[in-house]
Design a protein around this motif. Structure first.
Motif, PDB file in Angstrom:
ATOM      1  N   MET A   1       0.819  -1.204   0.038  1.00 22.56           N
ATOM      2  CA  MET A   1      -0.004  -0.120  -0.008  1.00 22.56           C
ATOM      3  C   MET A   1       1.085   1.119   0.156  1.00 22.56           C
ATOM      4  N   GLN A   2       0.571   2.376  -0.958  1.00 23.28           N
ATOM      5  CA  GLN A   2       1.267   3.362  -0.881  1.00 23.28           C
ATOM      6  C   GLN A   2       1.165   4.100   0.308  1.00 23.28           C
ATOM      7  N   PRO A   3       2.055   4.908   0.840  1.00 27.87           N
ATOM      8  CA  PRO A   3       1.948   5.864   1.845  1.00 27.87           C
ATOM      9  C   PRO A   3       1.265   7.108   1.459  1.00 27.87           C
ATOM     10  N   SER A   4       0.445   7.669   2.654  1.00 26.37           N
ATOM     11  CA  SER A   4      -0.279   8.709   2.350  1.00 26.37           C
ATOM     12  C   SER A   4       0.583   9.952   2.556  1.00 26.37           C
ATOM     13  N   VAL A   5      -0.137  11.132   2.203  1.00 26.76           N
ATOM     14  CA  VAL A   5       0.479  12.391   1.700  1.00 26.76           C
ATOM     15  C   VAL A   5      -0.073  13.601   2.401  1.00 26.76           C
ATOM     16  N   SER A   6       0.807  14.442   3.070  1.00 26.52           N
ATOM     17  CA  SER A   6       0.255  15.448   3.949  1.00 26.52           C
ATOM     18  C   SER A   6       0.633  16.666   3.127  1.00 26.52           C
ATOM     19  N   ILE A   7      -0.280  17.684   2.882  1.00 28.83           N
ATOM     20  CA  ILE A   7       0.224  18.844   2.122  1.00 28.83           C
ATOM     21  C   ILE A   7       0.209  20.169   2.888  1.00 28.83           C
ATOM     22  N   ILE A   8       1.376  20.753   2.875  1.00 29.61           N
ATOM     23  CA  ILE A   8       1.513  21.917   3.912  1.00 29.61           C
ATOM     24  C   ILE A   8       1.389  23.079   2.870  1.00 29.61           C
ATOM     25  N   ILE A   9       0.569  24.160   3.375  1.00 24.87           N
ATOM     26  CA  ILE A   9       0.449  25.361   2.400  1.00 24.87           C
ATOM     27  C   ILE A   9       0.540  26.578   3.247  1.00 24.87           C
ATOM     28  N   PRO A  10       1.645  27.228   3.334  1.00 29.06           N
ATOM     29  CA  PRO A  10       1.764  28.346   4.054  1.00 29.06           C
ATOM     30  C   PRO A  10       1.272  29.703   3.180  1.00 29.06           C
ATOM     31  N   ALA A  11       0.502  30.368   4.168  1.00 29.01           N
ATOM     32  CA  ALA A  11      -0.317  31.448   3.415  1.00 29.01           C
ATOM     33  C   ALA A  11      -0.356  32.822   4.423  1.00 29.01           C
ATOM     34  N   TRP A  12      -0.181  33.910   3.669  1.00 34.08           N
ATOM     35  CA  TRP A  12      -0.011  35.271   4.294  1.00 34.08           C
ATOM     36  C   TRP A  12      -0.587  36.029   3.331  1.00 34.08           C
ATOM     37  N   ASN A  13      -1.930  36.510   3.627  1.00 34.22           N
ATOM     38  CA  ASN A  13      -2.810  37.766   3.014  1.00 34.22           C
ATOM     39  C   ASN A  13      -3.037  37.066   1.648  1.00 34.22           C
ATOM     40  N   GLU A  14      -3.552  35.602   1.423  1.00 34.17           N
ATOM     41  CA  GLU A  14      -3.679  34.889   0.213  1.00 34.17           C
ATOM     42  C   GLU A  14      -5.336  34.749   0.101  1.00 34.17           C
ATOM     43  N   ASP A  15      -6.234  35.482   0.333  1.00 28.17           N
ATOM     44  CA  ASP A  15      -7.474  35.094   0.321  1.00 28.17           C
ATOM     45  C   ASP A  15      -8.094  35.308  -1.233  1.00 28.17           C
ATOM     46  N   GLU A  16      -7.256  35.873  -2.124  1.00 29.06           N
ATOM     47  CA  GLU A  16      -7.699  35.829  -3.366  1.00 29.06           C
ATOM     48  C   GLU A  16      -7.546  34.608  -4.320  1.00 29.06           C
ATOM     49  N   LYS A  17      -6.421  34.054  -3.699  1.00 27.28           N
ATOM     50  CA  LYS A  17      -5.945  32.700  -4.296  1.00 27.28           C
ATOM     51  C   LYS A  17      -6.274  31.366  -3.804  1.00 27.28           C
ATOM     52  N   ILE A  18      -6.179  31.336  -2.411  1.00 26.12           N
ATOM     53  CA  ILE A  18      -6.010  30.236  -1.637  1.00 26.12           C
ATOM     54  C   ILE A  18      -7.178  29.111  -2.033  1.00 26.12           C
ATOM     55  N   ILE A  19      -8.651  29.804  -1.978  1.00 30.77           N
ATOM     56  CA  ILE A  19      -9.672  28.833  -2.245  1.00 30.77           C
ATOM     57  C   ILE A  19      -9.574  28.345  -3.481  1.00 30.77           C
ATOM     58  N   GLU A  20      -8.913  28.878  -4.747  1.00 28.00           N
ATOM     59  CA  GLU A  20      -8.979  28.338  -5.828  1.00 28.00           C
ATOM     60  C   GLU A  20      -7.808  27.031  -5.874  1.00 28.00           C
ATOM     61  N   THR A  21      -6.910  27.297  -5.188  1.00 26.61           N
ATOM     62  CA  THR A  21      -5.635  26.330  -4.783  1.00 26.61           C
ATOM     63  C   THR A  21      -6.239  25.049  -4.117  1.00 26.61           C
ATOM     64  N   LEU A  22      -7.145  25.291  -2.935  1.00 25.58           N
ATOM     65  CA  LEU A  22      -7.573  24.341  -2.209  1.00 25.58           C
ATOM     66  C   LEU A  22      -8.699  23.507  -2.856  1.00 25.58           C
ATOM     67  N   ASP A  45      -0.514  32.471   8.248  1.00 21.33           N
ATOM     68  CA  ASP A  45       0.910  33.163   8.999  1.00 21.33           C
ATOM     69  C   ASP A  45       0.755  34.795   9.307  1.00 21.33           C
ATOM     70  N   GLY A  46      -0.451  34.825  10.180  1.00 16.84           N
ATOM     71  CA  GLY A  46      -0.838  36.260  10.609  1.00 16.84           C
ATOM     72  C   GLY A  46      -1.469  37.062   9.585  1.00 16.84           C
ATOM     73  N   SER A  47      -2.251  36.613   8.686  1.00 16.90           N
ATOM     74  CA  SER A  47      -2.567  37.245   7.932  1.00 16.90           C
ATOM     75  C   SER A  47      -3.930  38.326   8.373  1.00 16.90           C
ATOM     76  N   GLU A  48      -3.667  39.440   7.483  1.00 21.50           N
ATOM     77  CA  GLU A  48      -4.699  40.591   7.725  1.00 21.50           C
ATOM     78  C   GLU A  48      -5.869  40.694   7.120  1.00 21.50           C
ATOM     79  N   ASP A  49      -6.135  39.755   6.163  1.00 19.46           N
ATOM     80  CA  ASP A  49      -7.263  39.574   5.381  1.00 19.46           C
ATOM     81  C   ASP A  49      -7.931  38.299   5.821  1.00 19.46           C
ATOM     82  N   GLY A  72       9.474  30.060   6.837  1.00 14.71           N
ATOM     83  CA  GLY A  72      10.156  28.896   7.240  1.00 14.71           C
ATOM     84  C   GLY A  72       9.365  28.374   8.538  1.00 14.71           C
ATOM     85  N   ALA A  73       8.906  29.561   9.371  1.00 10.16           N
ATOM     86  CA  ALA A  73       8.190  29.113  10.614  1.00 10.16           C
ATOM     87  C   ALA A  73       6.706  28.313  10.469  1.00 10.16           C
ATOM     88  N   SER A  74       6.233  28.730   9.283  1.00  8.93           N
ATOM     89  CA  SER A  74       4.911  28.374   8.795  1.00  8.93           C
ATOM     90  C   SER A  74       5.121  26.934   8.280  1.00  8.93           C
TER      91      SER A  74
END
Length: 231
Positions: A1-22, A45-49, A72-74
């Protein structure tokens, strides 16, 4: 059985694009099976939007930093929360091309690589003059002997054991530091052409300002890797 995948997405003020990506990642999940693509982690990461509010519905786990702590911290917050053996780092602005992520994971599953790095296709838009990329390419080769053509790519798949053996740099030099440390630790890396698309900076004031910060950050990372090598 193939191992499972965890996807990490760091985001800072990305409300215009992140939904499309997700949404694109959910298309991938529905196509290839949730049992494999079973964890999408967004680190706000501390977004203001409205990044947090918009990403919350489409994420399996969402982490919120109270202030901007840097990429890096994200990524560190994200992968340490991940449960799976394979970790993928993706930018929040990939939009519909995020569903190509299976191509990024393939070398880990099929070719026994420890890290796969995405090479983006060439774009028609004029960007900078290549100073940052040349610095990164030459610095990585000088410090590790590895010849790279995508030193700044943030789209990477890797084994968790790789991340457990190194420390991530911060700022725009994180990918450079990650490459150097992985090679010096003896991990196997490869680069693969994937038709990802994301936001491109142009030859305007904002673009030059961004690349100036990037140049300084990469220079700082190279200096630290020279002064304090991982091994």
């Amino acid at each position: 059985m193939q191992p499972s995948v965890s996807i990490i997405i760091p985001a800072w003020n990305e409300d215009e694009k992140i939904i499309e990506t997700l949404h694109s990642l959910h298309v991938l999940r529905n196509r290839e099976g949730k049992e494999k693509w079973n964890e999408i982690i967004v680190v706000d990461d501390g977004s203001e939007d409205e990044t947090y509010e918009k990403a919350k519905e489409w994420s399996d786990i969402i982490i919120r930093h109270s202030q901007n702590m840097g990429k890096g911290a994200s990524l560190e917050s994200g992968w340490k929360k991940a449960k799976n053996e394979i970790i993928v780092f993706l930018d929040a602005d990939l939009g519909p091309t995020a569903n190509l992520t299976s191509k990024l994971v393939a070398p880990i599953l099929e070719d026994d690589m420890d890290m796969a790095i995405a090479r983006f296709p060439k774009v028609n838009k004029k960007a900078g003059f290549g100073f940052v990329k040349k610095l990164a390419v030459n610095g990585i080769y000088w410090l590790s002997g590895y010849k790279t053509t995508a030193p700044l790519s943030g789209q990477r798949a890797m084994r968790k054991s790789l991340l457990e053996s190194i420390s991530l740099s911060d700022g725009f030099g994180i990918e450079v530091g990650l490459t150097i440390d992985a090679v010096k630790k003896g991990f196997q890396l490869c680069e693969i052409d994937i038709a990802f698309k994301h936001r491109e900076t142009g030859r305007d004031w904002a673009g030059f300002k961004h690349r100036g910060k990037q140049f300084i950050s990469v220079s700082r990372t190279l200096y630290h890797k020279w002064r304090d090598p991982v091994c």
